[in-house]
Design an enzyme around this catalytic site. Structure first.
Site, PDB file in Angstrom:
ATOM      1  N   HIS A 120       0.850  -1.202   0.000  1.00 18.66           N
ATOM      2  CA  HIS A 120       0.000   0.000   0.000  1.00 18.66           C
ATOM      3  C   HIS A 120       0.879   1.243   0.000  1.00 18.66           C
ATOM      4  O   HIS A 120       1.737   1.393   0.859  1.00 18.66           O
ATOM      5  CB  HIS A 120      -0.906   0.020   1.246  1.00 18.66           C
TER       6      HIS A 120
ATOM      7  N   TYR B 112      -9.206   5.202   7.669  1.00 16.21           N
ATOM      8  CA  TYR B 112      -9.377   5.546   9.084  1.00 16.21           C
ATOM      9  C   TYR B 112     -10.395   6.680   9.116  1.00 16.21           C
ATOM     10  O   TYR B 112     -10.180   7.703   8.454  1.00 16.21           O
ATOM     11  CB  TYR B 112      -8.085   6.083   9.686  1.00 16.21           C
TER      12      TYR B 112
ATOM     13  N   PRO C 146      -4.088   0.681  18.732  1.00 17.58           N
ATOM     14  CA  PRO C 146      -3.826   0.220  17.361  1.00 17.58           C
ATOM     15  C   PRO C 146      -3.993   1.272  16.265  1.00 17.58           C
ATOM     16  O   PRO C 146      -3.747   0.975  15.090  1.00 17.58           O
ATOM     17  CB  PRO C 146      -4.845  -0.917  17.173  1.00 17.58           C
TER      18      PRO C 146
ATOM     19  N   LYS D  53       1.066   0.241  14.929  1.00 21.65           N
ATOM     20  CA  LYS D  53       2.474   0.194  15.321  1.00 21.65           C
ATOM     21  C   LYS D  53       2.884  -0.993  16.196  1.00 21.65           C
ATOM     22  O   LYS D  53       4.071  -1.268  16.358  1.00 21.65           O
ATOM     23  CB  LYS D  53       2.836   1.492  16.078  1.00 21.65           C
TER      24      LYS D  53
ATOM     25  N   TYR E 198       3.781   6.876   9.758  1.00 20.14           N
ATOM     26  CA  TYR E 198       2.942   5.705   9.471  1.00 20.14           C
ATOM     27  C   TYR E 198       3.772   4.605   8.799  1.00 20.14           C
ATOM     28  O   TYR E 198       3.623   3.429   9.135  1.00 20.14           O
ATOM     29  CB  TYR E 198       1.747   6.098   8.590  1.00 20.14           C
TER      30      TYR E 198
HETATM   31  P1  RFL Z   1       1.992 -11.677  21.605  1.00 21.15           P
HETATM   32  O1  RFL Z   1       1.504 -11.767  20.224  1.00 21.15           O
HETATM   33  O2  RFL Z   1       1.053 -11.311  22.681  1.00 21.15           O
HETATM   34  O3  RFL Z   1       2.676 -13.080  21.950  1.00 21.15           O
HETATM   35  C1  RFL Z   1       3.105 -13.424  23.262  1.00 21.15           C
HETATM   36  C2  RFL Z   1       3.084 -14.946  23.402  1.00 21.15           C
HETATM   37  O4  RFL Z   1       3.569 -15.298  24.695  1.00 21.15           O
HETATM   38  C3  RFL Z   1       2.729 -16.318  25.239  1.00 21.15           C
HETATM   39  N1  RFL Z   1       2.844 -16.287  26.716  1.00 21.15           N
HETATM   40  C4  RFL Z   1       3.576 -17.165  27.433  1.00 21.15           C
HETATM   41  N2  RFL Z   1       4.325 -18.210  27.064  1.00 21.15           N
HETATM   42  C5  RFL Z   1       4.931 -18.913  28.058  1.00 21.15           C
HETATM   43  N3  RFL Z   1       4.815 -18.598  29.375  1.00 21.15           N
HETATM   44  C6  RFL Z   1       4.084 -17.555  29.783  1.00 21.15           C
HETATM   45  N4  RFL Z   1       3.982 -17.249  31.055  1.00 21.15           N
HETATM   46  C7  RFL Z   1       3.413 -16.778  28.790  1.00 21.15           C
HETATM   47  N5  RFL Z   1       2.604 -15.687  28.834  1.00 21.15           N
HETATM   48  C8  RFL Z   1       2.275 -15.411  27.571  1.00 21.15           C
HETATM   49  C9  RFL Z   1       1.352 -15.969  24.708  1.00 21.15           C
HETATM   50  O5  RFL Z   1       0.489 -17.108  24.722  1.00 21.15           O
HETATM   51  C10 RFL Z   1       1.670 -15.492  23.299  1.00 21.15           C
HETATM   52  O6  RFL Z   1       1.632 -16.533  22.343  1.00 21.15           O
HETATM   53  O7  RFL Z   1       3.224 -10.654  21.712  1.00 21.15           O
HETATM   54  P2  RFL Z   1       4.383 -10.314  20.634  1.00 21.15           P
HETATM   55  O8  RFL Z   1       4.953 -11.567  20.046  1.00 21.15           O
HETATM   56  O9  RFL Z   1       5.273  -9.331  21.285  1.00 21.15           O
HETATM   57  O10 RFL Z   1       3.603  -9.609  19.426  1.00 21.15           O
HETATM   58  C11 RFL Z   1       2.994  -8.354  19.579  1.00 21.15           C
HETATM   59  C12 RFL Z   1       1.798  -8.216  18.647  1.00 21.15           C
HETATM   60  O11 RFL Z   1       0.960  -9.334  18.851  1.00 21.15           O
HETATM   61  C13 RFL Z   1       1.002  -6.909  18.874  1.00 21.15           C
HETATM   62  O12 RFL Z   1       1.877  -5.840  19.119  1.00 21.15           O
HETATM   63  C14 RFL Z   1       0.123  -6.524  17.671  1.00 21.15           C
HETATM   64  O13 RFL Z   1      -0.834  -7.499  17.420  1.00 21.15           O
HETATM   65  C15 RFL Z   1      -0.571  -5.180  17.902  1.00 21.15           C
HETATM   66  N6  RFL Z   1      -1.511  -4.813  16.830  1.00 21.15           N
HETATM   67  C16 RFL Z   1      -1.053  -4.260  15.643  1.00 21.15           C
HETATM   68  N7  RFL Z   1       0.266  -4.080  15.428  1.00 21.15           N
HETATM   69  C17 RFL Z   1       0.729  -3.597  14.228  1.00 21.15           C
HETATM   70  O14 RFL Z   1       1.947  -3.435  14.069  1.00 21.15           O
HETATM   71  N8  RFL Z   1      -0.130  -3.295  13.177  1.00 21.15           N
HETATM   72  C18 RFL Z   1      -1.477  -3.454  13.310  1.00 21.15           C
HETATM   73  O15 RFL Z   1      -2.193  -3.257  12.340  1.00 21.15           O
HETATM   74  C19 RFL Z   1      -1.991  -3.927  14.588  1.00 21.15           C
HETATM   75  N9  RFL Z   1      -3.315  -4.114  14.779  1.00 21.15           N
HETATM   76  C20 RFL Z   1      -2.889  -5.004  17.018  1.00 21.15           C
HETATM   77  C21 RFL Z   1      -3.775  -4.635  15.951  1.00 21.15           C
HETATM   78  C22 RFL Z   1      -3.394  -5.563  18.204  1.00 21.15           C
HETATM   79  C23 RFL Z   1      -4.767  -5.743  18.351  1.00 21.15           C
HETATM   80  N10 RFL Z   1      -5.206  -6.325  19.581  1.00 21.15           N
HETATM   81  C24 RFL Z   1      -6.126  -7.356  19.666  1.00 21.15           C
HETATM   82  C25 RFL Z   1      -4.516  -5.993  20.810  1.00 21.15           C
HETATM   83  C26 RFL Z   1      -5.127  -4.807  16.095  1.00 21.15           C
HETATM   84  C27 RFL Z   1      -5.642  -5.332  17.294  1.00 21.15           C
HETATM   85  C28 RFL Z   1      -7.133  -5.458  17.403  1.00 21.15           C
HETATM   86  C1  PHB Z   2      -5.958  -4.377  10.944  1.00 16.12           C
HETATM   87  O1  PHB Z   2      -6.051  -4.622   9.728  1.00 16.12           O
HETATM   88  O2  PHB Z   2      -6.278  -5.212  11.817  1.00 16.12           O
HETATM   89  C2  PHB Z   2      -5.472  -3.055  11.372  1.00 16.12           C
HETATM   90  C3  PHB Z   2      -5.000  -2.168  10.418  1.00 16.12           C
HETATM   91  C4  PHB Z   2      -4.551  -0.911  10.813  1.00 16.12           C
HETATM   92  C5  PHB Z   2      -4.589  -0.554  12.142  1.00 16.12           C
HETATM   93  C6  PHB Z   2      -5.033  -1.456  13.100  1.00 16.12           C
HETATM   94  C7  PHB Z   2      -5.493  -2.712  12.706  1.00 16.12           C
HETATM   95  O3  PHB Z   2      -4.167   0.679  12.518  1.00 16.12           O
END
Ligand code: RFL
Ligand code: PHB
Length: 392
Positions: free
Chosen positions: A72, A201, A293, A297, A383
């Site tokens: 994109h 957005y 989110p 980032k 971004y």
């Molecule tokens: P995770 O993915 O939470 O993984 C951590 C893992 O550790 C395990 N764990 C354990 N294992 C052993 N012993 C323990 N005591 C443990 N405790 C926990 C867990 O089961 C899990 O498998 O962290 P990690 O790897 O640092 O990754 C981070 C990302 O997941 C997170 O930052 C992103 O998903 C955030 N996020 C977004 N980030 C972006 O860069 N671009 C996006 O578009 C974006 N959209 C989002 C998002 C997060 C969202 N939510 C649900 C918070 C959209 C949403 C809705």
């Molecule tokens: C997503 O596709 O889940 C998404 C995209 C952009 C954002 C957050 C979530 O800023």
């Protein structure tokens, strides 16, 4: 068991770090609390910065991402019934982002891990990290009711916001900064074509919305809801109706609805733990920081940490430079605070927060930053992601 780096958590941070280290001949064992299916069932990020894309390529796991990911070169911001485009090519030196789900990257990394033969132990409980301020850290955990021990040189805490790693740093040596927002994002995933080729957005009188996607046939949409809302109270019809009312009139008719294949509410939080290291323990990704989110980032910050820790460990193991570890926290935190600021700022502009005057001021900001060259450059540069610093 004995290894060089014990990695706690098999989310994207742990798996990516594990793959990079393994390829470099640095031994590691990953411990994960959940099952692989559970990890893959969490629908999260979708937008990847170039830094993360390059790191996934460096790890040798980019084939599917390069084939199926959608580049994109801009994003849309909608308010007052009008759409405005931020052109990344023009305002961020030709950079772009790639839309490819976190679930897909995680699946690709899990597959690569399995093929490599490097150990990843799932469904472990009672993980404890010991001895990180000395030279011989070890990790205790239980698997199938039996306690086991891993002796290692370093521990990478990649266990997310609710993990044990951060809490291993004594209270008096760690400072946590936190802001919880008074709303969450209700998201749905559906096998319907996205409303637009780019992300939108938007802010309407009824609140925030985001139109995102995973592919040309799979959409991800969000609306903000108050924290007392329950996902069970949101039928698909109610969601589509609410989203439709928030969309600019011109594009409302383009929305294709269909049954949801996932629906969840995520709370919004800004959080940073300082420092991100304690002796031979390093916090990576969501274990150390959370962003709302709105700026996409979270995962991209996690990959910044992975990049720094990987390059520091290369210095340690390939150049015998043990002191290189000292720079980890400082390097990561500089990038993290910039992203915290950007995510907080985008969140403030795009949600109906505060009183009447706050909203008027935010509306004026939104207008300024989406209509002037200077403003669009500020959004575009952040971004697409700030560059990683060199590790010395
Ligand atoms: P995770 O993915 O939470 O993984 C951590 C893992 O550790 C395990 N764990 C354990 N294992 C052993 N012993 C323990 N005591 C443990 N405790 C926990 C867990 O089961 C899990 O498998 O962290 P990690 O790897 O640092 O990754 C981070 C990302 O997941 C997170 O930052 C992103 O998903 C955030 N996020 C977004 N980030 C972006 O860069 N671009 C996006 O578009 C974006 N959209 C989002 C998002 C997060 C969202 N939510 C649900 C918070 C959209 C949403 C809705
Ligand atoms: C997503 O596709 O889940 C998404 C995209 C952009 C954002 C957050 C979530 O800023």
């Amino acid at each position: 068991m004995k290894t060089q780096v014990a990695i706690i958590g098999a989310g994207p941070s742990g798996l990516l770090l594990g793959q990079l280290l393994h390829n470099a001949g640095i031994g590691n064992i990953i411990l994960e609390r959940a099952t692989p299916d559970y990890v893959l069932g969490r629908i999260r990020a979708g937008v990847l910065e170039e830094g993360l894309v390059s790191l996934v390529r460096e790890a040798g796991v980019a084939d599917r991402m390069d084939r199926e990911g959608l580049p994109h070169s801009g994003t849309q911001i909608a308010f007052n019934n009008e759409l405005r485009r931020i052109d990344f090519h023009k305002y961020a030196e030709g950079k772009q982002v790639v839309v490819y789900g976190q679930t897909e990257i995680t699946a690709d990394l899990m597959e690569a891990r399995e093929a490599s033969g490097a150990p990843a132990i799932y469904e472990v409980v009672n993980v404890e990290i010991h001895g990180v301020t000395g030279d011989s850290p070890y990790v205790l955990f239980e698997k199938d009711g039996e306690q086991q021990r891993i002796d290692c040189d370093y521990v990478a805490g990649c266990d997310g916001f609710h993990g044990v790693s951060r809490k291993t740093i004594p209270d008096d040596l760690r400072k946590e900064y936190e802001k919880v927002y008074p709303f969450g994002w209700l998201g749905i995933l559906s096998d319907t074509p996205p409303i637009d080729e780019e992300l939108i957005y938007g802010l309407s009188d009824r609140g925030f919305y985001l139109c995102s996607m995973r592919s040309h046939t799979r959409s991800r949409y969000y609306v903000d809801v108050s924290l007392d809302e329950q996902v069970e109270d949101w039928s698909d019809d109610r969601f589509w109706d609410e989203l439709s009312q928030r969309l600019p009139e011109d594009i409302r008719g383009n929305l294709v609805t269909g049954p949801s294949i996932e629906k969840s509410i995520a709370p919004l939080r800004s959080f940073v733990c300082e420092p991100m290291q304690h002796g031979r323990l390093f916090l990576v990704g969501d274990a150390a920081h959370i962003v709302p989110p709105t700026g996409a980032k979270g995962l991209n910050l996690a990959s910044g940490d992975v990049n720094y820790l990987y390059r520091i460990l290369l210095k340690v193991y390939k150049e015998n430079r043990l002191e290189a570890t000292k720079q980890y926290s400082e390097l990561c935190l500089r990038r993290i605070w910039h992203a915290e600021r950007f995510s907080w700022w985008m969140t403030s502009m795009l949600h109906n927060l505060g009183d009447e005057i706050d909203r008027k001021i935010m509306a004026s900001q939104l207008d300024y930053y989406t209509s002037t060259e200077e403003g669009m450059r500020v959004i575009a540069e952040q971004y697409v992601g700030l560059p990683y610093e060199e590790v010395v």
